[in-house]
Design an enzyme around this catalytic site. Structure first.
Site, PDB file in Angstrom:
ATOM      1  N   GLN A 102     -42.445  33.648 -19.577  1.00 30.39           N
ATOM      2  CA  GLN A 102     -42.048  35.040 -19.398  1.00 30.39           C
ATOM      3  C   GLN A 102     -40.697  35.335 -20.005  1.00 30.39           C
ATOM      4  O   GLN A 102     -39.966  34.433 -20.429  1.00 30.39           O
ATOM      5  CB  GLN A 102     -42.042  35.385 -17.908  1.00 30.39           C
ATOM      6  CG  GLN A 102     -41.169  34.455 -17.069  1.00 30.39           C
ATOM      7  CD  GLN A 102     -41.354  34.637 -15.584  1.00 30.39           C
ATOM      8  OE1 GLN A 102     -40.425  35.005 -14.874  1.00 30.39           O
ATOM      9  NE2 GLN A 102     -42.580  34.386 -15.093  1.00 30.39           N
ATOM     10  N   HIS A 104     -37.432  38.631 -19.620  1.00 34.17           N
ATOM     11  CA  HIS A 104     -36.977  39.824 -18.902  1.00 34.17           C
ATOM     12  C   HIS A 104     -36.171  40.728 -19.833  1.00 34.17           C
ATOM     13  O   HIS A 104     -35.470  40.240 -20.730  1.00 34.17           O
ATOM     14  CB  HIS A 104     -36.099  39.442 -17.717  1.00 34.17           C
ATOM     15  CG  HIS A 104     -36.724  38.459 -16.785  1.00 34.17           C
ATOM     16  ND1 HIS A 104     -37.943  38.669 -16.185  1.00 34.17           N
ATOM     17  CD2 HIS A 104     -36.300  37.235 -16.358  1.00 34.17           C
ATOM     18  CE1 HIS A 104     -38.234  37.642 -15.422  1.00 34.17           C
ATOM     19  NE2 HIS A 104     -37.265  36.758 -15.509  1.00 34.17           N
ATOM     20  N   GLU A 117     -30.503  36.041 -15.051  1.00 34.24           N
ATOM     21  CA  GLU A 117     -30.572  35.218 -13.852  1.00 34.24           C
ATOM     22  C   GLU A 117     -30.002  33.826 -14.082  1.00 34.24           C
ATOM     23  O   GLU A 117     -29.777  33.408 -15.229  1.00 34.24           O
ATOM     24  CB  GLU A 117     -32.024  35.125 -13.353  1.00 34.24           C
ATOM     25  CG  GLU A 117     -33.007  34.647 -14.396  1.00 34.24           C
ATOM     26  CD  GLU A 117     -34.456  34.910 -14.002  1.00 34.24           C
ATOM     27  OE1 GLU A 117     -34.712  35.776 -13.143  1.00 34.24           O
ATOM     28  OE2 GLU A 117     -35.340  34.245 -14.565  1.00 34.24           O
ATOM     29  N   HIS A 175     -38.651  31.807 -20.898  1.00 35.53           N
ATOM     30  CA  HIS A 175     -38.420  30.735 -19.934  1.00 35.53           C
ATOM     31  C   HIS A 175     -39.603  30.584 -18.987  1.00 35.53           C
ATOM     32  O   HIS A 175     -40.492  31.438 -18.933  1.00 35.53           O
ATOM     33  CB  HIS A 175     -37.150  31.019 -19.119  1.00 35.53           C
ATOM     34  CG  HIS A 175     -37.249  32.283 -18.317  1.00 35.53           C
ATOM     35  ND1 HIS A 175     -36.905  33.508 -18.831  1.00 35.53           N
ATOM     36  CD2 HIS A 175     -37.667  32.517 -17.052  1.00 35.53           C
ATOM     37  CE1 HIS A 175     -37.095  34.454 -17.919  1.00 35.53           C
ATOM     38  NE2 HIS A 175     -37.561  33.870 -16.815  1.00 35.53           N
ATOM     39  N   ARG A 195     -44.953  38.889 -18.951  1.00 35.80           N
ATOM     40  CA  ARG A 195     -45.622  37.610 -19.196  1.00 35.80           C
ATOM     41  C   ARG A 195     -46.071  37.517 -20.649  1.00 35.80           C
ATOM     42  O   ARG A 195     -46.745  38.399 -21.161  1.00 35.80           O
ATOM     43  CB  ARG A 195     -46.852  37.453 -18.296  1.00 35.80           C
ATOM     44  CG  ARG A 195     -46.571  37.346 -16.826  1.00 35.80           C
ATOM     45  CD  ARG A 195     -47.826  36.863 -16.082  1.00 35.80           C
ATOM     46  NE  ARG A 195     -47.712  37.157 -14.656  1.00 35.80           N
ATOM     47  CZ  ARG A 195     -48.361  38.126 -14.034  1.00 35.80           C
ATOM     48  NH1 ARG A 195     -49.178  38.901 -14.705  1.00 35.80           N
ATOM     49  NH2 ARG A 195     -48.199  38.309 -12.742  1.00 35.80           N
TER      50      ARG A 195
END
Length: 328
Positions: A102, A104, A117, A175, A195
């Site tokens: 995936q 972000h 993150e 990642h 995804r």
């Protein structure tokens, strides 16, 4: 006694196909479901707002807490910036199976709050891996071809995880968490995930889980060249800075006796997450609490300092806060 002392929330437990039983074991609690993949420790996301677990404000949501005590909790500058939205999302993640590949979006692509993150590996089974970044330079066109050929794992940088490893995952980095990893995740308060590949897995109804190829390809940052992996050395009774970014600063403590943390000097709240051992915490206002593995505590920005004392050693604590000076 300060009314806004040491704040603990009731977590939200999320059941997912790839989850297991590690969260219940880690926290030493009973959970009915055997496939709990995430424990949302502090969240102000709509529908997943955590609620204060104890004390005079018990039952109050974090949004109501910030509505009534925002500056005291966040600090003046952070309150002006974030208002009633807590600027971090804190989770424990139990990956009994591989998570999807995936990516972000960043703040611009998500029209507000992206999803950068950081992962702290609490525990990793032998052979457990993390995918973080590419193992070669790629272009948008090459990625499109690779996805069509279903060979994306061939171009990802694969790291065999160890307890204590830290992975920084800025928005745009492809990642995945591999099976056998138990992770503490500190992130921007967003739940947007695109995804790229999910191993042709099917949901409970037998349908292929959806991919988000077009959005994901727009979000991928092909300029990132490092993998974000660090193995910090933690020194007894000292605070070690793991990562300092505009989105959060993360530190780690290995407490053998006692550690005193200055809080108000950073003009920010502090979140304390116990990942090993147990002990006590006392703040500058005389509030005290017993804390142990799996506990998460929010310390308001108005607190001058907290002192952590270990009883079950070594006591390992991860902390997170936001430095106003780092905000762009």
């Amino acid at each position: 006694m300060n009314r806004l002392g040491l704040i603990r929330f009731t977590p939200h437990y999320r059941t997912v196909r790839w989850g297991g039983q590690h969260i219940a074991q880690f926290k030493n609690i009973h959970l009915e479901d055997t496939h709990v993949g995430e424990s949302w420790e502090i969240s102000s996301l709509e529908g997943m707002e955590t609620v204060i677990a104890e004390g005079p404000l018990s039952g109050m949501t974090i949004t109501d807490l910030l509505r009534n005590h925002g500056e005291e909790i966040l600090g003046k500058e952070l309150h002006e910036r974030f208002g009633e939205k807590f600027p971090l999302l804190i989770k424990f993640i139990d990956a009994e199976d591989d998570l999807s590949i995936q990516v972000h979006p960043d703040d611009k692509q998500s029209n507000g709050c992206g999803k950068t993150e950081l992962w702290y590996i609490i525990d990793a089974q032998p052979g457990a891996h993390i995918y973080s970044g590419f193992n070669q330079k790629l272009t948008h066109g090459e990625m499109t071809r690779i996805l069509n050929e279903r060979t994306i794992t061939n171009v990802l940088a694969k790291h065999y995880a160890q307890a204590g490893d830290v992975f920084y995952l800025p928005a745009g980095r492809v990642h995945s968490i591999g099976a056998g990893n138990f992770v503490l995740e500190i992130q921007q308060p967003s739940d947007i995930t695109y995804r790229l590949w999910d191993y042709d897995r099917r949901d409970a109804n037998g349908n292929l889980r959806p991919l988000h190829i077009d959005s994901a390809l727009q979000a991928v940052d092909y300029t990132q060249t490092d993998f974000g992996l660090a193995r910090p050395q933690l020194l007894d009774d000292r605070e070690t800075v793991i990562k300092r970014t505009p989105f959060f600063t993360v530190t780690a403590l290995c407490v053998e006796e006692a550690v005193k943390l200055e809080v108000s000097v950073n003009q920010s709240f502090r979140v304390l997450m116990v990942v090993e051992g147990s002990g006590t915490i006392e703040d500058s206002n005389g509030n005290t609490a017993i804390i142990s593995r799996g506990h998460t505590v929010l310390v308001p920005a108005s607190t001058e300092w907290v002192e952590i004392r270990a009883t079950d050693r070594p006591m390992r604590v991860i902390t997170a806060y936001i430095e106003p000076i780092m905000l762009s």
